[in-house]
Design a protein around this motif. Structure first.
Motif, mmCIF file in Angstrom:
data_model
loop_
_atom_site.group_PDB
_atom_site.id
_atom_site.type_symbol
_atom_site.label_atom_id
_atom_site.label_comp_id
_atom_site.label_asym_id
_atom_site.label_seq_id
_atom_site.Cartn_x
_atom_site.Cartn_y
_atom_site.Cartn_z
ATOM 1 N N VAL A 21 6.034 25.012 30.063
ATOM 2 C CA VAL A 21 6.206 23.565 30.010
ATOM 3 C C VAL A 21 4.881 22.883 30.335
ATOM 4 O O VAL A 21 4.007 23.485 30.975
ATOM 5 N N THR A 22 4.726 21.647 29.883
ATOM 6 C CA THR A 22 3.538 20.857 30.184
ATOM 7 C C THR A 22 3.820 19.941 31.378
ATOM 8 O O THR A 22 4.902 19.348 31.472
ATOM 9 N N LEU A 23 2.849 19.838 32.276
ATOM 10 C CA LEU A 23 2.937 18.942 33.425
ATOM 11 C C LEU A 23 1.883 17.848 33.272
ATOM 12 O O LEU A 23 0.683 18.118 33.294
ATOM 13 N N ASP A 24 2.325 16.618 33.111
ATOM 14 C CA ASP A 24 1.404 15.481 33.027
ATOM 15 C C ASP A 24 0.984 15.048 34.423
ATOM 16 O O ASP A 24 1.810 15.002 35.342
ATOM 17 N N THR A 25 -0.278 14.691 34.571
ATOM 18 C CA THR A 25 -0.750 14.131 35.828
ATOM 19 C C THR A 25 -1.763 13.030 35.522
ATOM 20 O O THR A 25 -2.221 12.878 34.388
ATOM 21 N N VAL A 26 -2.092 12.245 36.564
ATOM 22 C CA VAL A 26 -2.960 11.087 36.372
ATOM 23 C C VAL A 26 -3.766 10.875 37.641
ATOM 24 O O VAL A 26 -3.350 11.273 38.736
ATOM 25 N N SER A 27 -4.894 10.213 37.520
ATOM 26 C CA SER A 27 -5.838 10.083 38.635
ATOM 27 C C SER A 27 -5.436 9.053 39.683
ATOM 28 O O SER A 27 -6.215 8.738 40.571
#
Length: 520
Positions: free
Chosen positions: A365-371
């Motif tokens: 699965v893909t895990l999105d993250t952000v700064s």
């Protein structure tokens, strides 16, 4: 030397937020903390504030980020004083007329910085543009209890709710209830208004160089007195170490989101200091889209919680800059019931549950993250490593900030995603959890009819004890359902030039009008 202002939260605030719901009336002096005496030549401060990201827009009704910039351009009917107590803003008093009607008496003689008059029609317009379903305002859930707003006369407003709502005064202390000028907003349209805003606040908009900075100048005609800081520039400095270097070099005067490894640099500096507010930041979690495989199975969600060593992340990656929590409600919020028991670090239990769910070999699965969050990439990589140990392959996808602001509320993020939430300046569980747990809300990827019913009851109950009970029941159910990986709540760290009197607040607001120069 002037004593440096310290901001402490009143221990009685949590109870006070909903006190006297049958009849409430507030009549006090103008909000404390704002300058009220004429500035001298020595007080003509110009400062620069370094933030981790730029704004995406300056319309308080349609924000997708915190309001640290727009809070200085606009006013709300109710404000918070030095001790986080509710005090008059554009309203001089408020009272409850009946179970569903709140009356606000408005401050007379106030104008927007373009000369347009502030009055009841401006309040009505400002709320209706957010409540209009066609507007698709991302923060509409904060005021969705409101049925309609009526202008009784030029300086009297009635706010009528769908059900009893004891939190109306607190809701009118934050965006999206900041008041905008109707004529100007209609004339230029929503898109241009978000780029060239007009308000009644202590500062006037000057310019926005997208990706670089926003410049504001003091409103000399501000109803609560001209601020000492005459010009403020909010600079976008994404790199944490660069922000701190800019502070230590004297290029900026305040920096937000100080990274864990940079705290010591500021503490040992001869020209700056560290301002710390514990557990005043976002509660960060990994969300699941619970209506898609494999996350529609609670055993899978529980398994991934058992697979994560949160203590190791907090201690080793964040260097103690956060507090592990299974609570969705912060300790400074009404509705906090202590730390509920969650999921211990138990990889074997995780493997067992995955096998029972039909995934003995795991999945990808893909895990999105952000700064937006401290050490976000490092945290995501550690989560990926720990999940790999139980057979789950994670691809970490770092999403650009402005893109993420659009993806998440529209439901277009990956099936696993990092998000943080807090009560902001309402300091109440309703703001902390409603938007991210109530089915159908923009930021929610979870649906439980029992939880929905309790969330709705809690936001309309005037019985404080019942509200406390409901929020505890909601948390217990959510922990069992595990619609997310429970992680931690961040502390807030600011770097502040020694030439300024200012400290961070628990509500995370950055009120430039409260900043003063140190004097000998």
């Amino acid at each position: 030397m002037l004593k440096r202002k310290r901001w402490f939260m009143s221990l009685t605030l949590l109870a006070a937020l909903t006190a006297g719901c049958s009849t409430v009336s507030k009549t006090e002096p103008a909000a404390s903390g704002s300058a009220s005496e004429p500035a001298t030549a020595e007080q003509n401060l110009e400062i620069t504030i370094g933030r981790a990201f730029d704004v995406s827009g300056l319309d308080p009704g349609f924000l997708t980020e915190n309001a640290q910039v727009v809070d200085n351009i606009f006013d709300t009917l109710v404000k918070r004083g030095e001790n986080e107590e509710l005090v008059p803003g554009l309203a001089t008093s408020w009272s409850q007329v009946d179970d569903k009607t709140w009356e606000f008496k408005l401050r007379e003689g106030v104008t927007f910085t373009n000369g347009e008059a502030f009055n009841a029609e401006a309040v009505k317009y400002s709320l209706e543009r957010v409540l209009d379903p066609a507007s698709n305002a991302p923060t509409a859930s904060y005021v969705s209890t409101i049925d309609k707003v009526e202008a009784i006369d030029e300086y009297t407003v009635h706010v009528i709710t769908k059900n009893p709502d004891p939190l109306i005064p607190t809701r009118f202390n934050r965006y999206p209830t900041e008041i905008v000028p109707p004529k100007y907003a209609e004339e230029v349209g929503q898109e241009e208004f978000a780029q060239k805003p007009i308000g009644t606040g202590p500062y006037k908009f000057v310019s926005w160089d997208k990706g670089s900075n926003v410049v504001l100048e003091a409103n000399a005609e501000y109803w609560n007195g001209e601020p000492q800081v005459k010009k403020v520039t909010f600079r976008s400095i994404p790199e944490a170490s660069t922000r701190v270097s800019s502070l230590l070099n004297g290029e900026v005067d305040i920096v937000t989101a100080v990274s864990p490894e940079d705290r010591s640099k500021i503490e040992s500096s001869s020209n700056a200091r560290l301002s710390t507010v514990e557990r005043a930041g976002n509660t960060v979690y990994v969300g699941f889209k619970t209506d898609v495989e494999p996350f529609n199975d609670p055993k899978v969600r529980q398994a991934l919680n058992y697979a994560i060593d949160v203590d190791a992340i907090v201690d080793n990656v964040l260097q103690g800059a956060a507090v592990r929590t299974n609570s969705l409600i912060g300790p400074k919020d009404f509705g906090y019931a202590g730390e509920p028991k969650g999921y211990d670090y138990d990889p074997e239990k995780a493997k067992q549950l995955l096998a029972e769910a039909g995934y003995p070999d795991g999945f990808s699965v893909t895990l999105d993250t952000v700064s937006w969050y401290a050490k976000n990439t490092d945290v995501a990589q550690v989560i990926a490593e720990q999940l790999k140990a139980v057979g789950v392959e994670i691809k970490v996808n770092n999403v650009e900030s402005s893109v993420y602001r659009t993806l998440v509320p529209s439901g277009k993020q990956s099936d696993m995603y990092v998000l943080g939430w807090s009560s902001t300046n309402t300091l109440d569980a309703d703001a902390a959890i409603y938007a991210i747990l109530r089915s159908g809300e923009s930021y929610s990827t979870y649906a439980n009819a029992d939880v929905d019913a309790k969330l709705d009851e809690a936001r309309s109950s005037t019985d404080e004890n019942r509200r406390q009970e409901l929020y505890k029941e909601i948390q217990d159910q959510v922990i069992q359902d595990a619609p997310r990986i429970f992680l931690y709540q961040e502390n807030q760290y600011y770097g502040v030039s020694d030439r300024l009197n200012w400290d961070g607040r628990v509500d995370t607001s950055l009120q430039v009008s409260t900043i003063t120069a140190k004097t000998e």
